[in-house]
Design a protein around this motif. Structure first.
Motif, mmCIF file in Angstrom:
data_model
loop_
_atom_site.group_PDB
_atom_site.id
_atom_site.type_symbol
_atom_site.label_atom_id
_atom_site.label_comp_id
_atom_site.label_asym_id
_atom_site.label_seq_id
_atom_site.Cartn_x
_atom_site.Cartn_y
_atom_site.Cartn_z
ATOM 1 N N CYS A 69 33.731 33.502 37.307
ATOM 2 C CA CYS A 69 35.178 33.701 37.145
ATOM 3 C C CYS A 69 35.901 32.446 37.641
ATOM 4 O O CYS A 69 35.309 31.561 38.264
ATOM 5 C CB CYS A 69 35.661 34.913 37.941
ATOM 6 N N GLY A 70 37.196 32.387 37.367
ATOM 7 C CA GLY A 70 37.990 31.280 37.875
ATOM 8 C C GLY A 70 38.063 31.293 39.392
ATOM 9 O O GLY A 70 38.030 32.360 40.019
ATOM 10 N N ASP A 71 38.160 30.114 39.993
ATOM 11 C CA ASP A 71 38.259 30.009 41.449
ATOM 12 C C ASP A 71 39.573 30.600 41.952
ATOM 13 O O ASP A 71 40.553 30.746 41.203
ATOM 14 C CB ASP A 71 38.184 28.542 41.881
ATOM 15 N N THR A 72 39.590 30.910 43.248
ATOM 16 C CA THR A 72 40.797 31.373 43.930
ATOM 17 C C THR A 72 41.216 30.306 44.940
ATOM 18 O O THR A 72 40.383 29.810 45.709
ATOM 19 C CB THR A 72 40.549 32.706 44.645
ATOM 20 N N LEU A 73 42.498 29.970 44.930
ATOM 21 C CA LEU A 73 43.025 28.946 45.835
ATOM 22 C C LEU A 73 44.014 29.571 46.803
ATOM 23 O O LEU A 73 44.915 30.311 46.387
ATOM 24 C CB LEU A 73 43.725 27.850 45.035
ATOM 25 N N THR A 74 43.839 29.305 48.099
ATOM 26 C CA THR A 74 44.819 29.733 49.094
ATOM 27 C C THR A 74 45.422 28.493 49.745
ATOM 28 O O THR A 74 44.704 27.568 50.137
ATOM 29 C CB THR A 74 44.196 30.636 50.169
ATOM 30 N N LEU A 75 46.750 28.477 49.835
ATOM 31 C CA LEU A 75 47.507 27.383 50.438
ATOM 32 C C LEU A 75 48.463 27.988 51.456
ATOM 33 O O LEU A 75 49.283 28.846 51.104
ATOM 34 C CB LEU A 75 48.299 26.622 49.368
ATOM 35 N N GLY A 89 49.513 35.581 43.029
ATOM 36 C CA GLY A 89 49.676 35.543 41.572
ATOM 37 C C GLY A 89 48.440 34.973 40.901
ATOM 38 O O GLY A 89 47.705 34.178 41.494
ATOM 39 N N HIS A 90 48.211 35.371 39.664
ATOM 40 C CA HIS A 90 47.040 34.877 38.925
ATOM 41 C C HIS A 90 47.462 33.841 37.898
ATOM 42 O O HIS A 90 48.535 33.928 37.302
ATOM 43 C CB HIS A 90 46.289 36.034 38.253
ATOM 44 N N TYR A 91 46.584 32.871 37.691
ATOM 45 C CA TYR A 91 46.869 31.810 36.732
ATOM 46 C C TYR A 91 46.070 31.976 35.445
ATOM 47 O O TYR A 91 46.262 31.227 34.498
ATOM 48 C CB TYR A 91 46.613 30.432 37.357
ATOM 49 N N ASP A 92 45.144 32.936 35.399
ATOM 50 C CA ASP A 92 44.415 33.172 34.154
ATOM 51 C C ASP A 92 45.271 34.006 33.202
ATOM 52 O O ASP A 92 46.193 34.727 33.624
ATOM 53 C CB ASP A 92 43.077 33.862 34.406
ATOM 54 N N THR A 93 44.991 33.892 31.913
ATOM 55 C CA THR A 93 45.714 34.651 30.896
ATOM 56 C C THR A 93 44.721 35.347 29.977
ATOM 57 O O THR A 93 43.529 35.027 29.946
ATOM 58 C CB THR A 93 46.621 33.749 30.033
ATOM 59 N N VAL A 94 45.219 36.300 29.208
ATOM 60 C CA VAL A 94 44.379 37.018 28.252
ATOM 61 C C VAL A 94 44.121 36.206 26.993
ATOM 62 O O VAL A 94 43.322 36.606 26.141
ATOM 63 C CB VAL A 94 45.026 38.357 27.848
ATOM 64 N N TRP A 95 44.776 35.064 26.851
ATOM 65 C CA TRP A 95 44.754 34.324 25.593
ATOM 66 C C TRP A 95 43.564 33.381 25.498
ATOM 67 O O TRP A 95 43.343 32.565 26.394
ATOM 68 C CB TRP A 95 46.058 33.540 25.421
ATOM 69 N N PRO A 96 42.797 33.456 24.402
ATOM 70 C CA PRO A 96 41.684 32.517 24.235
ATOM 71 C C PRO A 96 42.190 31.096 24.072
ATOM 72 O O PRO A 96 43.290 30.875 23.547
ATOM 73 C CB PRO A 96 40.988 33.018 22.959
ATOM 74 N N THR A 97 41.390 30.157 24.525
ATOM 75 C CA THR A 97 41.758 28.753 24.386
ATOM 76 C C THR A 97 41.970 28.420 22.904
ATOM 77 O O THR A 97 41.159 28.778 22.055
ATOM 78 C CB THR A 97 40.656 27.862 24.967
ATOM 79 N N GLY A 98 43.079 27.755 22.633
ATOM 80 C CA GLY A 98 43.451 27.448 21.254
ATOM 81 C C GLY A 98 44.607 28.287 20.760
ATOM 82 O O GLY A 98 45.173 27.997 19.698
ATOM 83 N N GLY A 158 39.802 41.915 36.016
ATOM 84 C CA GLY A 158 39.490 42.830 37.103
ATOM 85 C C GLY A 158 39.444 42.247 38.493
ATOM 86 O O GLY A 158 39.092 42.942 39.444
ATOM 87 N N SER A 159 39.775 40.957 38.673
ATOM 88 C CA SER A 159 39.721 40.307 39.991
ATOM 89 C C SER A 159 38.352 40.499 40.636
ATOM 90 O O SER A 159 38.226 40.852 41.815
ATOM 91 C CB SER A 159 40.837 40.847 40.903
ATOM 92 N N LEU A 160 37.318 40.260 39.848
ATOM 93 C CA LEU A 160 35.955 40.555 40.272
ATOM 94 C C LEU A 160 35.512 39.710 41.456
ATOM 95 O O LEU A 160 34.804 40.201 42.346
ATOM 96 C CB LEU A 160 34.996 40.350 39.090
ATOM 97 N N GLY A 335 50.308 49.836 33.970
ATOM 98 C CA GLY A 335 49.364 48.755 34.208
ATOM 99 C C GLY A 335 49.011 48.626 35.674
ATOM 100 O O GLY A 335 49.736 49.101 36.554
ATOM 101 N N ALA A 336 47.883 47.976 35.938
ATOM 102 C CA ALA A 336 47.448 47.729 37.311
ATOM 103 C C ALA A 336 47.535 46.243 37.608
ATOM 104 O O ALA A 336 47.623 45.416 36.703
ATOM 105 C CB ALA A 336 46.020 48.216 37.510
ATOM 106 N N SER A 337 47.527 45.898 38.885
ATOM 107 C CA SER A 337 47.568 44.492 39.294
ATOM 108 C C SER A 337 46.870 44.359 40.637
ATOM 109 O O SER A 337 46.363 45.337 41.209
ATOM 110 C CB SER A 337 49.016 43.987 39.393
ATOM 111 N N ASP A 338 46.885 43.152 41.184
ATOM 112 C CA ASP A 338 46.278 42.939 42.494
ATOM 113 C C ASP A 338 47.054 43.628 43.605
ATOM 114 O O ASP A 338 46.533 43.797 44.718
ATOM 115 C CB ASP A 338 46.159 41.438 42.769
ATOM 116 N N ALA A 339 48.284 44.041 43.326
ATOM 117 C CA ALA A 339 49.039 44.819 44.312
ATOM 118 C C ALA A 339 48.354 46.145 44.619
ATOM 119 O O ALA A 339 48.501 46.683 45.723
ATOM 120 C CB ALA A 339 50.462 45.061 43.805
ATOM 121 N N ASN A 340 47.601 46.684 43.659
ATOM 122 C CA ASN A 340 46.885 47.938 43.895
ATOM 123 C C ASN A 340 45.928 47.816 45.069
ATOM 124 O O ASN A 340 45.784 48.744 45.871
ATOM 125 C CB ASN A 340 46.098 48.348 42.653
ATOM 126 N N PHE A 341 45.246 46.671 45.173
ATOM 127 C CA PHE A 341 44.302 46.469 46.264
ATOM 128 C C PHE A 341 45.014 46.457 47.605
ATOM 129 O O PHE A 341 44.528 47.026 48.584
ATOM 130 C CB PHE A 341 43.561 45.136 46.082
#
Length: 394
Positions: A69-75, A89-98, A158-160, A335-341
């Protein structure tokens, strides 16, 4: 520096709105599909650089590897007050590249300008508004809390890998603000829990013409199961069940030996989650030679408005009134989000602090750029209110 009143903070957000929108479009133009690891890595580098450009170097930075999965960055930026707030917040999207190629901008059917692009609403606008909110809060002269930004690249799947990091950051903070898009301007205080169950039917293969009676069709049994599963739904209680994917069999002339289904389940309460588990386990198919196996993969628990989150909502409403926006509405969404956790840990959280627009996960997703100043100043004003720990306000 003299602290700016609410009106001046809002005016300042209006003045810098073109720069905020430019940053939003910069992120949108770099595609970050949840399944494109090189694109995610480059997109996170861009987001990191943008944050440093606007806020300076953080006092602490850590990149958590995401594996597949994509990395997670904390600042973390140390504040001038005793409070500590997580902006997630998440930076990934549902959209395929292109997907960006040939993307069309929407017309102004309601008389307001719109901006569209893959992930602009869900949720790159929220990311940028969060960065600028801390910048404006700092410039205003009020004490500000320590702020930890958490940017994850796997929320849409799913924030796996990022869930443990989210939970760790939230537990160290006094409150968490999730920069997901609003519900038509409302913050989101309740979200459904969700799961994606994988159901596997294992039957007996046989020749469909020569010896069909010797076979036990996994497809027929699975069809029985998904019809029975649909009947477990209880829309009046907020429980929905949708079989979105089915595959199976090896040929039209073979009684199917195996078939699988992926079922999306949404619930509003833990009690419904338990009921659904029991009800699906109790389903029986007519051909007992077929074995049914269910992977109960609950991904996110339901999110409800707790007492501590209600106090956070009350502070946000004070800010909107001071900024001349009237009362801030809140909404429950499917819908669900990381706020659920975060909510499941019993910690204060508000979700939907980001963009105003519509059509998440649809090619026409858009934001109203004229709302960017107000949403940015809302988060900035709330940060000023949270310079002292939320618990100290009880």
């Amino acid at each position: 520096m003299t602290a700016l009143p609410a009106a001046a903070l809002t005016a300042r957000a209006q003045d810098v709105s073109p720069e905020i929108v430019t940053d939003i479009l910069t992120l949108v133009r770099h595609e970050t599909s949840s399944y494109d690891l090189p694109g995610l890595a480059a997109g996170l580098d861009l987001l990191h650089s943008l944050t440093v450009h606007r806020l300076g170097r953080p006092d602490h930075a850590q990149r958590h590897p995401g594996g597949e999965c994509g990395d997670t960055l904390t600042l973390t930026y140390t504040g001038t007050g005793a409070g500590h707030i997580a902006l997630v917040g998440h930076y990934d999207t549902v959209w395929p590249t292109g997907a960006l190629a040939g993307w069309e901008q929407p017309g102004s059917d309601d008389g307001r300008d719109k901006l569209s692009g893959p992930g602009i609403f869900d949720m790159k606008t929220g990311l940028v508004q969060g960065i600028w909110a801390l910048k404006l809060a700092r410039e205003s002269g009020v004490p500000v809390p320590t702020v930890t930004f958490l940017f994850n690249g796997d929320e849409e799947i799913g924030s796996l890998s990022s869930r443990p990091v989210i939970e760790e950051v939230a537990q160290k903070a006094d409150a968490t603000l999730v920069l997901e898009p609003t519900a038509h301007g409302a913050v989101k205080t309740a979200r459904k829990g969700c799961g994606i169950f994988r159901v596997t039917a294992t039957g007996v293969e046989a020749h469909a013409g020569l010896a069909p009676q010797e076979g036990a069709s996994a497809i027929t049994a699975l069809a029985e199961f998904v019809v029975a599963a649909a009947a477990v739904a209880a829309p009046g209680k907020g429980t929905t069940i949708n079989t979105g994917l089915i595959k199976g069999g090896s040929g039209t002339n073979v009684v199917a030996g195996q078939a699988t289904a992926s079922i999306d389940i949404r619930v509003s309460s833990e009690a419904e989650q338990l009921r659904v588990d029991d009800a699906l386990d109790a389903i029986r198919v007519s051909d007992r030679r077929v074995r049914i196996e269910i992977d109960h993969a609950w991904n996110r628990p339901p999110m409800t408005l707790t007492a501590s989150s209600a106090r956070l909502l009350a502070l946000a409403r004070e800010v909107t009134r001071e900024q001349g926006r009237g009362d801030l509405p809140d909404a429950a969404v499917g819908g669900a989000s990381d706020a659920n956790f975060v909510a499941a840990l019993g910690l204060p959280v508000l979700c939907g602090m980001g963009a105003v627009g519509d059509n998440a996960h649809a090619r026409g997703e858009f934001i109203y750029p004229d709302t960017v100043p107000a949403q940015t100043s809302l988060v900035a004003g709330l940060l000023g209110r949270l310079a002292e720990p939320l618990r100290d306000r009880a």
